[in-house]
Motif scaffolding. Structure first.
Motif, mmCIF file in Angstrom:
data_model
loop_
_atom_site.group_PDB
_atom_site.id
_atom_site.type_symbol
_atom_site.label_atom_id
_atom_site.label_comp_id
_atom_site.label_asym_id
_atom_site.label_seq_id
_atom_site.Cartn_x
_atom_site.Cartn_y
_atom_site.Cartn_z
ATOM 1 N N VAL A 34 0.730 -1.401 0.473
ATOM 2 C CA VAL A 34 0.073 0.545 -0.391
ATOM 3 C C VAL A 34 0.701 1.389 0.111
ATOM 4 N N VAL A 35 0.452 2.122 -0.974
ATOM 5 C CA VAL A 35 1.246 3.528 -1.133
ATOM 6 C C VAL A 35 0.341 3.814 -0.104
ATOM 7 N N PHE A 36 1.186 4.959 1.263
ATOM 8 C CA PHE A 36 0.674 5.892 1.812
ATOM 9 C C PHE A 36 0.499 7.104 1.820
ATOM 10 N N PRO A 37 -0.600 7.779 1.447
ATOM 11 C CA PRO A 37 -0.596 9.575 0.995
ATOM 12 C C PRO A 37 0.093 10.025 2.011
ATOM 13 N N PRO A 38 0.812 10.767 1.867
ATOM 14 C CA PRO A 38 2.483 11.618 2.145
ATOM 15 C C PRO A 38 1.801 12.027 4.079
ATOM 16 N N GLU A 39 0.359 12.192 4.379
ATOM 17 C CA GLU A 39 0.277 12.741 5.108
ATOM 18 C C GLU A 39 0.204 11.811 6.169
ATOM 19 N N PHE A 40 -0.285 10.078 6.272
ATOM 20 C CA PHE A 40 -0.221 9.459 6.565
ATOM 21 C C PHE A 40 0.920 8.200 6.442
ATOM 22 N N ARG A 41 2.463 9.078 6.497
ATOM 23 C CA ARG A 41 3.272 8.279 6.653
ATOM 24 C C ARG A 41 3.884 7.663 7.772
ATOM 25 N N GLU A 42 3.611 9.131 8.541
ATOM 26 C CA GLU A 42 4.119 8.625 10.026
ATOM 27 C C GLU A 42 3.234 7.873 11.366
ATOM 28 N N VAL A 43 2.392 7.881 10.963
ATOM 29 C CA VAL A 43 1.551 7.235 11.875
ATOM 30 C C VAL A 43 1.500 6.348 11.978
ATOM 31 N N ARG A 44 1.339 6.002 13.521
ATOM 32 C CA ARG A 44 2.251 4.810 14.198
ATOM 33 C C ARG A 44 1.410 3.618 12.957
ATOM 34 N N ARG A 45 2.057 2.268 12.954
ATOM 35 C CA ARG A 45 1.522 1.047 12.484
ATOM 36 C C ARG A 45 1.405 -0.099 13.771
ATOM 37 N N LEU A 46 0.409 -0.806 13.681
ATOM 38 C CA LEU A 46 0.784 -2.127 13.976
ATOM 39 C C LEU A 46 0.475 -3.389 13.258
ATOM 40 N N SER A 47 1.664 -3.756 12.992
ATOM 41 C CA SER A 47 1.599 -5.430 12.240
ATOM 42 C C SER A 47 0.978 -6.014 13.195
#
Length: 132
Positions: A98-111
């Protein structure tokens, strides 16, 4: 996937957490863990239309968003949450390119699968935000 919370787990009884997850077993397990930690669960909802409808019916304080909801990405929901100042994290079960929009690239992700430590860290941040 989760262990029971320890005494050091946040007591987030005032936090209303929206759970957007299309896998029923994961959603139920996640909701059980959140309730054990004292959160009020909003949902769970398995798709974008229902999650968008629930935002106005039962506004959350924070949200856990599965990135891929049966082929539909949850970014439109994330945009609304961001505009409303509602903190959120993304959850993903795999690296799906998934290509994240620039505004969401730094949002924490839980794998997924993640353990209680990952979720506890997120809840501690949200609890601090809620206390102001």
């Amino acid at each position: 996937m989760f262990h029971h919370p320890t005494d050091s787990a946040p007591r987030a009884h005032t936090l209303r957490v929206l759970v957007v997850e299309d896998n029923l077993l994961i959603a139920e397990t996640l909701c059980d863990a959140l309730e054990t930690w004292g959160c009020v669960v909003v949902g769970p909802v398995p798709d974008l239309p229902r999650s968008l409808a629930l935002l106005d019916q039962d506004p959350p304080d924070a949200a856990l968003l599965d990135i891929n909801l049966g082929g539909t990405l949850s970014f439109p929901l994330a945009e609304i949450l961001e505009k409303r100042g509602v903190p959120f994290v993304f959850m993903t079960g795999y690296d799906d390119g998934v290509v994240f929009p620039p505004e969401f690239r730094e949002v924490r992700r839980l794998s997924k699968p993640f353990d209680s430590k990952d979720l506890t860290e997120v809840l501690e941040v949200w609890a601090r935000l809620a206390r102001g």
